[in-house]
Motif scaffolding. Structure first.
Motif, mmCIF file in Angstrom:
data_model
loop_
_atom_site.group_PDB
_atom_site.id
_atom_site.type_symbol
_atom_site.label_atom_id
_atom_site.label_comp_id
_atom_site.label_asym_id
_atom_site.label_seq_id
_atom_site.Cartn_x
_atom_site.Cartn_y
_atom_site.Cartn_z
ATOM 1 N N ILE A 1 0.797 -1.140 0.110
ATOM 2 C CA ILE A 1 0.125 0.002 0.126
ATOM 3 C C ILE A 1 0.989 1.220 0.039
ATOM 4 N N ASP A 2 1.953 1.149 0.861
ATOM 5 C CA ASP A 2 2.828 2.460 0.914
ATOM 6 C C ASP A 2 3.744 2.680 -0.263
ATOM 7 N N GLU A 3 3.825 1.571 -1.043
ATOM 8 C CA GLU A 3 4.643 1.976 -2.362
ATOM 9 C C GLU A 3 3.648 2.057 -3.569
ATOM 10 N N GLY A 4 2.677 2.170 -3.252
ATOM 11 C CA GLY A 4 1.373 2.404 -4.401
ATOM 12 C C GLY A 4 1.315 1.265 -5.583
ATOM 13 N N TYR A 5 1.261 -0.215 -4.984
ATOM 14 C CA TYR A 5 1.266 -1.001 -6.035
ATOM 15 C C TYR A 5 -0.523 -1.303 -6.027
ATOM 16 N N ASN A 6 -0.808 -1.958 -7.268
ATOM 17 C CA ASN A 6 -2.173 -2.084 -7.747
ATOM 18 C C ASN A 6 -2.861 -3.244 -7.389
ATOM 19 N N TYR B 1 -4.874 -10.223 -4.836
ATOM 20 C CA TYR B 1 -5.573 -8.916 -4.234
ATOM 21 C C TYR B 1 -5.719 -7.928 -5.166
ATOM 22 N N ASN B 2 -6.902 -7.114 -5.470
ATOM 23 C CA ASN B 2 -6.632 -5.333 -5.774
ATOM 24 C C ASN B 2 -6.593 -4.746 -4.731
ATOM 25 N N ILE B 3 -5.550 -3.992 -4.744
ATOM 26 C CA ILE B 3 -5.280 -3.135 -3.519
ATOM 27 C C ILE B 3 -6.188 -2.506 -2.647
ATOM 28 N N GLU B 4 -7.334 -2.044 -3.639
ATOM 29 C CA GLU B 4 -8.742 -1.516 -2.789
ATOM 30 C C GLU B 4 -8.979 -2.328 -1.578
ATOM 31 N N VAL B 5 -9.022 -3.808 -1.927
ATOM 32 C CA VAL B 5 -9.297 -4.553 -0.797
ATOM 33 C C VAL B 5 -8.486 -4.568 0.426
ATOM 34 N N LEU B 6 -7.342 -4.667 0.338
ATOM 35 C CA LEU B 6 -6.328 -4.619 1.308
ATOM 36 C C LEU B 6 -6.404 -3.249 2.413
ATOM 37 N N LYS B 7 -6.691 -1.960 1.326
ATOM 38 C CA LYS B 7 -6.876 -0.701 1.815
ATOM 39 C C LYS B 7 -7.827 -0.756 2.794
ATOM 40 N N SER B 8 -9.127 -1.563 2.245
ATOM 41 C CA SER B 8 -10.237 -1.361 3.020
ATOM 42 C C SER B 8 -10.318 -2.324 4.447
ATOM 43 N N ILE B 9 -9.205 -3.075 4.669
ATOM 44 C CA ILE B 9 -9.041 -3.823 5.857
ATOM 45 C C ILE B 9 -8.319 -3.312 7.041
ATOM 46 N N ASN B 10 -8.809 -3.171 8.218
ATOM 47 C CA ASN B 10 -7.748 -2.948 9.198
ATOM 48 C C ASN B 10 -6.939 -4.127 9.534
ATOM 49 N N LEU B 11 -5.507 -3.987 8.981
ATOM 50 C CA LEU B 11 -4.664 -5.140 8.733
ATOM 51 C C LEU B 11 -4.256 -5.271 10.322
#
Ligand SMILES: Nc1nc2c(ncn2[C@@H]2O[C@H](COP(=O)(O)OP(=O)(O)OP(=O)(O)O)[C@@H](O)[C@H]2O)c(=O)[nH]1
Ligand SMILES: [Mg+2]
Length: 238
Positions: free
Chosen positions: A80-85, A161-171
């Motif tokens: 997420i920090d490095e801007g991957y899709n 995973y599309n990155i939006e999924v990972l961004k939406s989850i509180n890891l």
């Protein structure tokens, strides 16, 4: 489109070089992040040596072994920090065929999470003893029955995973460390109404190195499944 392949490692010195090479042969524009939990067998050193040949090869060195879940979550945050899709997960032991990565990516243009599935069309597992197959297959039946998750292979570790999924989850709130990490991530993704697809893959048991399967990991999956169901019931899936 920036693609990151995450490989978690704990004592994978026998296969790490091979899998890294195979992935870069498919596409040298992919990036690879090895998340290593200070493997005592020198996995890290091998990766660091390879870095002089591959500019897109990265390593996240973690100080201690804390399980697959924490390792993956730190890799997801890095992505997420490095801007991957797109983020691909793959085991280091060559159980998953890197040549299937383009198929996962292709399907991910239509879906938010694509799972490489051993049980989508029959049972596509090579070299596992019957006891291990039995355990994996029934873990999947159990998780489907209790949670209602409409996925045939929810413990598999080969996914996109599309990155939006990972961004939406509180890891930081992910509880599982072993195989149930895969179930937990799939379940949260499903509860958030993201689109999920399974495509058939062939899984081959590792021929070198050692399995990290343990009783602790099995017990964690047994109690995590009803725990997730209860969390959904109380509306606390975030
Ligand atoms: N960083 C990190 N990687 C891990 C950890 N546990 C397992 N892995 C890696 O995660 C991937 C899948 O591991 P497992 O499926 O649990 O272990 P395995 O040895 O492949 O077991 P089998 O299912 O029998 O093949 C492999 O690449 C392992 O090296 C851990 O605690 N930390
Ligand atoms: Mg394995």
């Amino acid at each position: 489109m920036k693609v990151l392949v995450i490989i978690p490692t704990y004592n994978e010195s026998k296969t790490i070089k091979k899998i890294v090479k195979k992935i870069f042969i498919i596409d040298k524009e992919y990036s690879i992040l090895v998340v290593d939990d200070s493997s005592p067998d020198g996995t890290r050193k091998i990766v660091e040596e390879l870095q002089s040949n591959y500019r897109n090869l990265f390593i996240l060195n973690r100080s201690k072994k804390e399980g697959l879940g924490v390792a993956y979550c730190s890799g997801f945050k890095w992505a997420i920090d490095e801007g991957y899709n797109k983020v691909i997960q793959i085991d280091a032991d060559l159980s998953h065929n890197p040549n299937d990565i383009p198929k996962l990516l292709n399907e991910s243009s239509k879906y938010d999470l694509v799972i490489g599935s051993r049980y989508k069309s029959g049972i596509n597992v090579v070299n596992w003893p019957l006891s291990r197959l039995f355990l994996s297959y029934f873990a999947n039946v159990y998780s489907r029955l209790i949670t209602g998750l409409p996925i045939k292979d929810s413990t598999g570790g080969f996914k996109c995973y599309n990155i939006e999924v990972l961004k939406s989850i509180n890891l930081d709130k992910i509880k599982s460390s072993g195989y149930s990490f895969q179930i937990e991530m799939n379940f949260i993704t499903w509860c958030k109404k993201f689109k999920i697809s399974e495509i058939p893959i062939i899984f081959c048991d590792r021929t070198v190195g050692e399995s990290k399967m343990s009783k602790k990991i099995i017990f964690e999956a047994i109690y995590m499944v009803p725990f997730l169901r209860l969390k959904k019931f109380f509306g606390s899936i975030k």
